[in-house]
Enzyme design. Structure first.
Site, PDB file in Angstrom:
ATOM      1  N   LEU A  28       0.887  -1.254  -0.157  1.00 12.77           N
ATOM      2  CA  LEU A  28      -0.117   0.088   0.014  1.00 12.77           C
ATOM      3  C   LEU A  28       0.902   1.305  -0.047  1.00 12.77           C
ATOM      4  O   LEU A  28       0.425   2.357  -0.406  1.00 12.77           O
ATOM      5  CB  LEU A  28      -0.949  -0.223   1.147  1.00 12.77           C
ATOM      6  CG  LEU A  28      -1.892  -1.138   1.108  1.00 12.77           C
ATOM      7  CD1 LEU A  28      -2.839  -1.019   2.617  1.00 12.77           C
ATOM      8  CD2 LEU A  28      -2.845  -1.144   0.050  1.00 12.77           C
ATOM      9  N   GLY A  29       2.021   1.009   0.651  1.00  8.95           N
ATOM     10  CA  GLY A  29       3.027   2.358   0.653  1.00  8.95           C
ATOM     11  C   GLY A  29       4.050   2.157   1.249  1.00  8.95           C
ATOM     12  O   GLY A  29       4.420   1.036   2.015  1.00  8.95           O
ATOM     13  N   GLY A  31       8.107   3.814   2.916  1.00 10.02           N
ATOM     14  CA  GLY A  31       9.065   5.359   2.895  1.00 10.02           C
ATOM     15  C   GLY A  31      10.230   4.717   3.851  1.00 10.02           C
ATOM     16  O   GLY A  31      10.635   3.674   3.927  1.00 10.02           O
ATOM     17  N   VAL A  36       3.974  -0.691   4.274  1.00 10.01           N
ATOM     18  CA  VAL A  36       2.438  -0.966   4.552  1.00 10.01           C
ATOM     19  C   VAL A  36       2.014  -2.036   3.673  1.00 10.01           C
ATOM     20  O   VAL A  36       2.077  -1.744   2.623  1.00 10.01           O
ATOM     21  CB  VAL A  36       1.733   0.145   4.434  1.00 10.01           C
ATOM     22  CG1 VAL A  36       0.479  -0.170   5.246  1.00 10.01           C
ATOM     23  CG2 VAL A  36       2.358   1.135   5.491  1.00 10.01           C
ATOM     24  N   LYS A  49       1.667  -2.155   8.959  1.00  9.80           N
ATOM     25  CA  LYS A  49       2.688  -1.458   8.950  1.00  9.80           C
ATOM     26  C   LYS A  49       3.963  -1.729   9.515  1.00  9.80           C
ATOM     27  O   LYS A  49       4.120  -1.902  10.623  1.00  9.80           O
ATOM     28  CB  LYS A  49       2.215   0.096   9.593  1.00  9.80           C
ATOM     29  CG  LYS A  49       3.277   1.280   9.495  1.00  9.80           C
ATOM     30  CD  LYS A  49       2.660   2.516  10.264  1.00  9.80           C
ATOM     31  CE  LYS A  49       3.853   3.679  10.026  1.00  9.80           C
ATOM     32  NZ  LYS A  49       3.258   4.770  11.069  1.00  9.80           N
ATOM     33  N   ASP A 145       1.117  15.985  12.794  1.00  5.21           N
ATOM     34  CA  ASP A 145       1.446  15.667  11.226  1.00  5.21           C
ATOM     35  C   ASP A 145       0.125  15.528  10.454  1.00  5.21           C
ATOM     36  O   ASP A 145       0.105  14.587   9.432  1.00  5.21           O
ATOM     37  CB  ASP A 145       2.366  14.312  10.952  1.00  5.21           C
ATOM     38  CG  ASP A 145       3.026  14.284   9.626  1.00  5.21           C
ATOM     39  OD1 ASP A 145       3.003  15.449   8.953  1.00  5.21           O
ATOM     40  OD2 ASP A 145       3.423  13.446   9.449  1.00  5.21           O
TER      41      ASP A 145
END
Length: 398
Positions: A28-29, A31, A36, A49, A145
């Site tokens: 999904l992502g 960084g 994730v 995560k 954030d």
């Protein structure tokens, strides 16, 4: 089939204690912190995560995020419906796994950049964002954030605020959350945070909410960097414009549109709401609770909720032709059938039906917002695909 399902169940039981990506899972992502995945926790579809431990990301920092989720969601056995649900946490030697609610429609930035968000939907989603942030503040947690990348949309079409990795905690019911360290993403960070002096994180959250609303309604960021005293001495001209308009609510948004030769269609009550949140002086800035009483949001209380299908249609980047001989869609299968097919695909036992496989991702249209995003200093994740969300809808409905 029965033996295969038994294998899937055994894998699910093991994955709870020793995480790994499920067969044919989707990223999904990712960084600097980790990745994730789509995953399963105690038999439920979720987002996992995985945070890798490093010199920058320590065990203590990850556990601070876990404690923030627990403080928000487990006080008095209640939780906000607009904060992403936290299922559990597994600590390993070199990483931590946080199991969170799977939000099928991706994040709000994706929705804004791909199809735009009209006023009616903006009212609904922004009202939910204020409720989520207000709930967190009432529990003594400042997010620090808030940005469109951290605002997800669930399959129901409702908002979910996520990523408490930079959250700060104080006692529940406290009126302030005083911090002294920098936290946030450049385009969304309040001016007082850049000064590296003490500031109230509850009020800096309110500023970030104002940036989100401005971006939702205009598809551009109000500032590249709202730093009143940058090291290079070059203050963002848009921040200077805001300073000039401090005593004239609404004038900043209108003048900014005029400078950029763009038409402004925001109602007067919406202009007042934006500028009440984007007030440079924290003591004069509207709180999240005050902003929630804005006349601009009142209509959202009586408006009909956006159906999930309409949101999906907005977020699809390319229409896929229906399969002629398709007797059952993937969303009509049971969760065990979906997991079993995933397991078979990983083992090479069977070629999965075409409707299970997401099509290649087309080139995205580069909008002004995406160009700004590339220079915003954001640690944002890659956007999840709508097709991936559809594939997991049946599991998420369990």
């Amino acid at each position: 089939v029965r033996d295969g399902k038994t294998q899937v169940r055994e894998w699910l039981d093991k994955s709870v204690m020793n995480f790994r990506a499920p067969p044919s899972s989707y990223v999904l992502g990712e960084g600097g912190y980790g990745v994730v995945y789509t995953a399963v926790f105690e038999g439920h579809a979720c987002a996992a995560k995985e945070i890798k431990i490093s010199e920058r990301v320590t065990h203590t920092k990850v556990l601070r995020e876990v404690r923030a989720y627990e403080q928000v969601q487990k006080v008095d056995g209640e939780r906000s419906p607009y904060v992403v649900e936290f299922f559990g946490h597994v600590q390993q030697e070199a990483s931590h796994i946080l199991y969170l609610e799977l939000c099928e429609l991706g994040d709000l930035l994706n929705l804004v950049t791909e199809g735009g968000v009209d006023v009616r939907l903006s009212r609904k989603l922004f009202g939910q964002l204020l409720r989520a942030v207000g709930y967190m503040h009432g529990r003594g947690v400042a997010h620090r954030d808030i940005k469109l990348e951290n605002v997800l949309v669930a399959g129901s079409g409702d908002l979910r605020l996520c990523d408490l990795g930079l959250a700060a905690r104080t006692r529940a019911g406290g009126r302030q959350c005083i911090c002294t360290d920098f936290a946030g993403t450049h385009s969304y960070t309040a001016p007082e945070v850049w000064a590296a002096a003490s500031y109230d994180a509850f009020l800096s959250d309110a500023w970030s909410c104002g940036v989100c609303l401005f971006t939702m309604l205009t598809t551009m960021f109000p500032f590249a960097k709202a730093d009143p005293s940058p090291e290079d001495g070059e203050v963002d001209w848009r921040l200077q414009l805001l300073q000039e308009c401090e005593d004239d609510p609404g004038a900043f948004v209108l003048k900014l549109h005029a400078e950029l030769r763009r038409e402004c269609t925001i109602a007067e009550s919406g202009l007042h709401l934006i500028t009440s949140l984007l007030t440079i002086c924290p003591e004069r800035r509207a709180t999240v609770a005050t902003a929630a009483l804005s006349p601009w949001l009142i209509e959202a209380e009586t408006e009909h909720s956006w159906p999930r299908d309409e949101l999906l249609a907005k977020m699809e980047m390319s229409a896929q032709p229906p399969t002629a001989d398709r007797s059952r869609s993937s969303t009509s299968w049971s969760s065990e059938e979906v997991l079993f097919r995933s397991f078979q695909q990983a083992c090479g036992a069977e070629t999965p039906p075409a409707e299970l496989l997401p099509p290649p991702r087309p080139d995205c249209i580069v909008l002004e917002l995406r160009r700004q995003r590339a220079h915003s200093g954001s640690r944002s994740l890659r956007r999840p695909r709508v097709e991936v969300a559809e594939w997991f809808l049946d599991i998420a409905s369990c």
